[in-house]
Design an enzyme around this catalytic site. Sequence first.
Site, mmCIF file in Angstrom:
data_model
loop_
_atom_site.group_PDB
_atom_site.id
_atom_site.type_symbol
_atom_site.label_atom_id
_atom_site.label_comp_id
_atom_site.label_asym_id
_atom_site.label_seq_id
_atom_site.Cartn_x
_atom_site.Cartn_y
_atom_site.Cartn_z
ATOM 1 N N ASP A 13 0.853 -1.178 0.000
ATOM 2 C CA ASP A 13 0.000 0.000 0.000
ATOM 3 C C ASP A 13 0.897 1.239 0.000
ATOM 4 O O ASP A 13 2.102 1.160 0.270
ATOM 5 C CB ASP A 13 -0.903 -0.025 1.241
ATOM 6 C CG ASP A 13 -1.952 1.069 1.211
ATOM 7 O OD1 ASP A 13 -2.416 1.434 0.125
ATOM 8 O OD2 ASP A 13 -2.294 1.578 2.302
ATOM 9 N N ASP A 15 -0.271 5.043 1.067
ATOM 10 C CA ASP A 15 -0.512 5.949 2.197
ATOM 11 C C ASP A 15 -0.471 5.189 3.517
ATOM 12 O O ASP A 15 -1.120 4.146 3.673
ATOM 13 C CB ASP A 15 -1.870 6.651 2.051
ATOM 14 C CG ASP A 15 -1.899 7.585 0.853
ATOM 15 O OD1 ASP A 15 -0.918 8.324 0.674
ATOM 16 O OD2 ASP A 15 -2.885 7.559 0.092
#
Length: 266
Positions: A13, A15
């Site tokens: 991922d 953020d």
Amino acid sequence: MRTRSDVSSWLTDMDGVLVHEEKALPGAQDLIETWKKDETPFLVLTNNSIYTPRDLAARLQDSGLDVPEDRIWTSALATATFLKEQAAGGTAYVIGEAGIITALHEAGFVLTDRDPDFVVVGETRNYSFEAITTAIRLIDEGARFIATNPDPTGPSSEGIIPATGAITALITKATRKEPYVVGKPNPMMFRSALNKIGAHSENTGMIGDRMDTDIVAGMEAGLYTVLVLSGISSKDSVREFPFQANEMLDGVSQLLKPEKGSSKKK
């Protein structure tokens, strides 16, 4: 039981894992450089469908991360890939911005409001009553309802703002039809990412900061899962879930160190 030493490809991922508030997190650039140096297949995943990979690569560069655009996989790209498999050369009415519009064009779709095969709702900062009304009417007339991601809200400097999930909820209320959501936590996004880098779930790891999207989807896709506590999740919140990640770390910097109980550095 798999360990980190079994992992030869990575999905991560963005953020809360690599960046936070537009600044690179400790160890993020070193990890990316290690993967590039070792020629480890990897992709940076995001549910954000506003930006193209080129846009995101530039934004990450500004944050202090050098990630090639071909190493970025968005929910827009996953959606376009899925729809191409469903109806190659098809048509779509789109509520969204450059990320999803460009992805669908490159997948060979014609964008139209005349009897489209699909209505596709993605992230945008410019939702209009007219566009939403058109989407409702087209879905009522038989267009298939697709969403790039389920996120109901997104961040802004002023606070939370309504996002894709909030708009699809409005359309669902009017049409009584639920969208098929391609982005996380649908394992479909991970499977398309694996295909992109030619990897297999058995030897691929997923790094995320959310139990309810990254980790559950990674688990359901058969990946080795690593939860980092540099974003949304905390040690207390993790206990609320009936499943656990294979590893829980403070941040990605710990992935540069040997796994506990192993003398082998991956």
